[in-house]
Every structure is written in C-alpha cells, then in structure tokens.
Design a protein around this motif. Structure first.
Motif, PDB file in Angstrom:
ATOM      1  N   GLN A  15      -4.632  -7.710  -3.624  1.00  9.16           N
ATOM      2  CA  GLN A  15      -4.415  -8.070  -2.032  1.00  9.16           C
ATOM      3  C   GLN A  15      -5.829  -8.326  -1.696  1.00  9.16           C
ATOM      4  O   GLN A  15      -6.125  -9.503  -0.840  1.00  9.16           O
ATOM      5  CB  GLN A  15      -4.012  -7.015  -1.288  1.00  9.16           C
ATOM      6  CG  GLN A  15      -3.748  -7.534   0.066  1.00  9.16           C
ATOM      7  CD  GLN A  15      -2.822  -8.413   0.414  1.00  9.16           C
ATOM      8  OE1 GLN A  15      -1.468  -8.384   0.087  1.00  9.16           O
ATOM      9  NE2 GLN A  15      -3.197  -9.602   1.130  1.00  9.16           N
TER      10      GLN A  15
ATOM     11  N   THR B  68      -1.765  -3.581  -7.091  1.00  5.47           N
ATOM     12  CA  THR B  68      -1.482  -4.323  -5.912  1.00  5.47           C
ATOM     13  C   THR B  68      -2.768  -4.543  -4.929  1.00  5.47           C
ATOM     14  O   THR B  68      -3.029  -5.553  -4.203  1.00  5.47           O
ATOM     15  CB  THR B  68      -0.294  -3.830  -5.319  1.00  5.47           C
ATOM     16  OG1 THR B  68       0.820  -3.662  -6.291  1.00  5.47           O
ATOM     17  CG2 THR B  68       0.254  -4.548  -4.259  1.00  5.47           C
ATOM     18  N   GLY B  69      -3.434  -3.311  -4.779  1.00  4.73           N
ATOM     19  CA  GLY B  69      -4.387  -3.358  -3.757  1.00  4.73           C
ATOM     20  C   GLY B  69      -5.441  -4.341  -4.069  1.00  4.73           C
ATOM     21  O   GLY B  69      -6.216  -4.780  -3.430  1.00  4.73           O
TER      22      GLY B  69
ATOM     23  N   LEU C 218       3.814  -7.088  -6.212  1.00  7.06           N
ATOM     24  CA  LEU C 218       4.629  -6.430  -5.081  1.00  7.06           C
ATOM     25  C   LEU C 218       6.066  -6.039  -5.331  1.00  7.06           C
ATOM     26  O   LEU C 218       6.605  -5.079  -4.982  1.00  7.06           O
ATOM     27  CB  LEU C 218       4.462  -7.233  -3.875  1.00  7.06           C
ATOM     28  CG  LEU C 218       3.029  -7.390  -3.169  1.00  7.06           C
ATOM     29  CD1 LEU C 218       3.047  -8.713  -1.965  1.00  7.06           C
ATOM     30  CD2 LEU C 218       2.748  -5.990  -2.706  1.00  7.06           C
TER      31      LEU C 218
ATOM     32  N   GLY D  81       8.965   1.416  -3.135  1.00  7.73           N
ATOM     33  CA  GLY D  81       7.808   1.751  -2.193  1.00  7.73           C
ATOM     34  C   GLY D  81       7.912   0.284  -1.604  1.00  7.73           C
ATOM     35  O   GLY D  81       8.381  -0.652  -1.834  1.00  7.73           O
TER      36      GLY D  81
ATOM     37  N   LEU E 150       6.345  -3.174  -7.603  1.00  7.11           N
ATOM     38  CA  LEU E 150       6.272  -2.076  -6.755  1.00  7.11           C
ATOM     39  C   LEU E 150       7.419  -1.590  -6.041  1.00  7.11           C
ATOM     40  O   LEU E 150       7.676  -0.430  -5.799  1.00  7.11           O
ATOM     41  CB  LEU E 150       4.921  -2.178  -5.815  1.00  7.11           C
ATOM     42  CG  LEU E 150       4.314  -0.967  -4.882  1.00  7.11           C
ATOM     43  CD1 LEU E 150       4.146   0.095  -6.023  1.00  7.11           C
ATOM     44  CD2 LEU E 150       3.659  -1.322  -4.104  1.00  7.11           C
ATOM     45  N   GLN E 151       8.330  -2.672  -5.757  1.00  4.33           N
ATOM     46  CA  GLN E 151       9.479  -2.343  -4.943  1.00  4.33           C
ATOM     47  C   GLN E 151      10.440  -1.653  -5.921  1.00  4.33           C
ATOM     48  O   GLN E 151      11.200  -0.982  -5.444  1.00  4.33           O
ATOM     49  CB  GLN E 151      10.100  -3.486  -4.468  1.00  4.33           C
ATOM     50  CG  GLN E 151       9.327  -4.573  -3.511  1.00  4.33           C
ATOM     51  CD  GLN E 151       9.861  -5.577  -3.162  1.00  4.33           C
ATOM     52  OE1 GLN E 151      10.842  -6.187  -3.992  1.00  4.33           O
ATOM     53  NE2 GLN E 151       9.435  -6.462  -2.119  1.00  4.33           N
TER      54      GLN E 151
ATOM     55  N   ARG F  93       3.505   4.505 -10.802  1.00  6.97           N
ATOM     56  CA  ARG F  93       3.639   3.888  -9.523  1.00  6.97           C
ATOM     57  C   ARG F  93       2.205   3.795  -9.064  1.00  6.97           C
ATOM     58  O   ARG F  93       1.933   2.875  -8.315  1.00  6.97           O
ATOM     59  CB  ARG F  93       4.268   5.056  -8.611  1.00  6.97           C
ATOM     60  CG  ARG F  93       4.430   4.442  -6.842  1.00  6.97           C
ATOM     61  CD  ARG F  93       5.086   5.713  -6.183  1.00  6.97           C
ATOM     62  NE  ARG F  93       5.136   5.293  -4.832  1.00  6.97           N
ATOM     63  CZ  ARG F  93       6.197   4.605  -4.480  1.00  6.97           C
ATOM     64  NH1 ARG F  93       7.226   4.186  -4.850  1.00  6.97           N
ATOM     65  NH2 ARG F  93       6.118   4.322  -3.071  1.00  6.97           N
ATOM     66  N   ALA F  94       1.290   4.784  -9.419  1.00  4.66           N
ATOM     67  CA  ALA F  94      -0.053   4.776  -8.781  1.00  4.66           C
ATOM     68  C   ALA F  94      -0.671   3.531  -9.510  1.00  4.66           C
ATOM     69  O   ALA F  94      -1.505   2.821  -8.722  1.00  4.66           O
ATOM     70  CB  ALA F  94      -0.914   5.988  -9.385  1.00  4.66           C
TER      71      ALA F  94
ATOM     72  N   ALA G   2       0.646   0.698 -10.212  1.00  3.95           N
ATOM     73  CA  ALA G   2       1.036  -0.617  -9.728  1.00  3.95           C
ATOM     74  C   ALA G   2       0.609  -0.612  -8.086  1.00  3.95           C
ATOM     75  O   ALA G   2       0.224  -1.737  -7.706  1.00  3.95           O
ATOM     76  CB  ALA G   2       2.618  -0.542  -9.698  1.00  3.95           C
ATOM     77  N   GLU G   3       0.427   0.512  -7.713  1.00  4.59           N
ATOM     78  CA  GLU G   3      -0.134   0.520  -6.254  1.00  4.59           C
ATOM     79  C   GLU G   3      -1.760   0.015  -6.242  1.00  4.59           C
ATOM     80  O   GLU G   3      -2.176  -0.974  -5.421  1.00  4.59           O
ATOM     81  CB  GLU G   3      -0.040   1.691  -5.552  1.00  4.59           C
ATOM     82  CG  GLU G   3       1.235   2.046  -5.039  1.00  4.59           C
ATOM     83  CD  GLU G   3       1.401   3.282  -4.650  1.00  4.59           C
ATOM     84  OE1 GLU G   3       0.393   4.215  -4.579  1.00  4.59           O
ATOM     85  OE2 GLU G   3       2.606   3.804  -3.887  1.00  4.59           O
TER      86      GLU G   3
END
Length: 409
Positions: free
Chosen positions: A361, A357-358, A401, A409, A404-405, A350-351, A353-354
């Motif tokens: 973005q 994503t960051g 994203l 999240g 991540l879903q 998860r980390a 992926a976040e």
C-alpha cells in the motif's frame, strides 16, 4: 542330202551340226532317211534344252547345293561338247555359263547367310551365357533354376559355331549352371541345418510350455508364455513334418493354462464388479458431505467412510480411476478446508500478510505521488513509465488484500 539351219546330212549318212567354230560331226545315220536322222538328233537337242531348263529352275527355286549344281552343269556341258545333238549348241553353252554364274552367286549368298546366321547364333549364345552368369548369383532358387533349364533348351535349338568359339561359350554357360547348383545346394544344406536347430529349440520350448500348463501363478506364468512365444518366433521354422506337431503341442499347453486362468479371472471379475458397486455407493455417501459446513464433523464422517472403503477389495482396473477420483475429490475438499482454517487462525501468517499488505500500500501511494509530480513537471514519458509500474504493484496489492480477507480481516 538333207539340211536345216543347225545341221545337215550328207550322201554318206553322216550328220553334221553347225557351231560358231564350224561344222562338227554329230554321228552316222544308216537306218532311215536324212530327214529322220535330223529329226532324231533334233530331239536329242530338245532333250538337252529341257534338262538345262529344269536345272535352271532347281538352282533358282530350291536349296540345291552348289556342289550338286556344278556336277549337273558339268554333266550337261559334256553332252553339249560331245556334239551329239542338232540345234543351237552355242546358245546352250551360254545358258550353262550363266548358270555357273548364278550358282557362284548363290554360293556367295549362302556363304553370307551362313555367316549372318553364325553371328546371330554367336550373339544369341553370348546372351544366354550372360544371363546364365547373372542367374548364377540369384537367390531366387526356384525361378532361377527353371530359367536356367529353359536356357539349356534354347541353347540346344541354336546352330553350332566353330568348335573353339562354341566350346568356350559352352564352358562359361556350364560353369554358371554349376555355380548356381553349388550355391543352391549349400543354401538348402544350411537351411536344413537351421531347421534342425529350430526343431531342437522348439522341442525345449514345448517341454517348458507343457510343464507350465498347470501353474496357478497367473501373472508370472502368463509373462513367461509371452517370452516363450517370442523365442518360438525367433527360432524360425522347423522341418515341415515337425513344425505342425510341435506347434499343436505348444499351443495346446498354452490353451490349458489360459483356459484355467480365464475361469479364475471370471470369478474375480464378478467379485470386483460387486466391489465396484459398493465403492460407488460409498463415493456417493462421501460426496454428500460437500459443501463442508462443519469441518470437524465432515472429517470424522469421511474417516469412517474411508475405513469401510479400505475394507472392500479390488474393483475392475478400467473403472478404478473414476470411482477413486470421486473419493479423492472429497478428500481434497476437506484438505483445502483444513488449510483455509489453519491460515485463518495462524497469527504469524496473518501478521506476515498484514505487513506485506502495508508495504504494498505504501509503495502504491508513493508511486501515485511520483506520477502526479511527473505530470506537474510535464514529464509525460516518466509518468507513463511509473503508471505501468503502478499497475503491477496494484495487482500485487489486490492479491495480498484478498489473502488477508481469508484470515477474516
């Protein structure tokens, strides 16, 4: 005294004939009147006229030889020259001279004809020799042999040439026939040897086939029979009197084995058909677990179904992919649910992926700012290039994203 245009009789009874060389004595006549004497010798003249006319016709219309024709002409000429007839003897000599010319002409014509016939015969025999020499190299034993025999009959029907030419051509013709006969004899001798070897090999194959006929080792034995069949075909044909008997034994041994195998396989097929029915029922039971609501319960139920599946024996080979595919589909669905659950509950993933994503973005935001700046500066080419780059980064961001879903999240 009595006379006519071609002869006369004097008072002594002597008969004369008139010729270009003067009068010639024909003979003496004492038996009757002078007129009777002239009439007698005139008939002799008419007889010569008839004989010469017949000879002329024979020379023109028959195959009277020149030798016989000249002998007949000489005989008639002797009679004419003897002056024992009253008439135009000079005209008869002219006719005989022309007849000699005609005989000479016919002799030359026949000589030329014989020369033509001889040349035609030579060409015909040379053609026969050429064909015979070609046939001597043929492997079409029956057809070539029959043709060579026909050529011999044709040769016999042709006239002989001069001895030297005829002997030379016959020698070549005879040599070609002998060469063909020798090659044919060698061929069939070799063929007999090959057939004897084929008989020996096939007797060995028959012996092994008969020894295998009682085997119950179905797979390897069937494969061995296939090998034996390949060897049988490769061995060639044996002699006719052996081939059929050996084949019947070889085929009979195979029939015994394959009949026994078919009986066993029929029982096995019935059992496998029943197994298929049971596995189709289990596949249907497993498919009822979908869609998965409770992963733990679904996993336990599938494990229990799979244990019962493994306890069932084989199914028919052609039906296996379909029924096993149904079970594999349920198994993959459970595995995908497990992987999704693991990803959703895995903090490290998860980390990551976040973080991704960051980063994406930030890159998208930066590109947007650069595009606005390029347009403000009037640099449309740079703006278009940055927009294409933005499309790629935006696609990656959308995908990140979505991933991540899956973590909730």
């Amino acid at each position: 005294m009595s006379s006519d245009p071609w002869g006369r009789v004097d008072e002594t009874g002597t008969v004369y004939v008139r010729t270009a060389d003067g009068e010639k004595v024909v003979g003496s006549w004492q038996a009757g009147s002078p007129d009777e004497a002239l009439a007698y010798f005139e008939r002799k003249y008419e007889g010569l006229v008839v004989e010469i006319g017949l000879l002329e016709k024979r020379v023109r219309t028959t195959d009277l030889s020149s030798k016989d024709a000249m002998a007949a002409i000489d005989h008639l000429r002797e009679q004419v020259d003897a002056h024992h007839a009253v008439g135009d003897l000079d005209a008869l000599r002219v006719r005989l001279d022309k007849l000699v010319e005609l005989v000479d002409k016919r002799r030359e014509e026949r000589k030329a004809q014989r020369a033509r016939q001889s040349e035609e015969a030579r060409q015909a025999k040379e053609a026969l020799v050429t064909e015979a020499e070609e046939l001597a190299q043929s492997d079409q034993w029956r057809a070539a042999g029959e043709r060579l025999r026909a050529l011999v009959d044709t040769w016999k029907g042709l006239p002989r040439l001069d001895r030297k030419s005829d002997d030379e051509l016959w020698h070549r013709f005879s040599h070609a026939r002998s060469a063909f006969s020798k090659r044919r004899k060698q061929h069939f001798a070799q063929l007999d040897a090959q057939r004897e070897e084929a008989r020996r090999i096939k007797e060995q194959l028959v012996a092994e086939a008969e020894a295998l006929s009682g085997s119950t080792d179905w797979g390897p034995t069937a494969a061995r029979y296939r090998d034996l069949m390949a060897q049988w075909k490769a061995a060639g044909r044996a002699q006719r009197e052996h081939e059929e008997e050996l084949w019947n034994r070889f085929r009979g041994a195979q029939d015994v084995f394959f009949a026994a195998r078919s009986s066993v396989f029929a029982e096995r097929d019935a059992e496998q058909a029943e197994n298929l029915k049971l596995k189709e029922e289990l596949a249907g039971e497993a498919e009822k677990l979908l869609p998965i609501a409770d992963l733990k319960a679904a996993r336990a139920a599938f494990r229990q179904i799979n244990e019962r599946w493994e306890a069932i024996g084989h199914v028919p080979r052609d039906a296996r992919p379909k029924v096993e595919g149904r079970m594999h589909a349920v198994e993959r669905a459970i595995q995908e649910a497990e992987e999704s659950e693991w990803r959703r509950t895995n903090p490290e993933a998860r980390a990551r992926a976040e973080g991704l994503t960051g980063q994406l973005q930030a890159a998208v935001d930066k590109l947007k700012g650069q595009i606005e700046q390029a347009r403000a500066q009037g640099n449309s080419a740079r703006a278009e290039k940055l927009e294409r780059e933005l499309e790629g980064r935006q696609a990656l961001l959308d995908q990140a994203l979505k991933g991540l879903q899956e973590f909730g999240g």
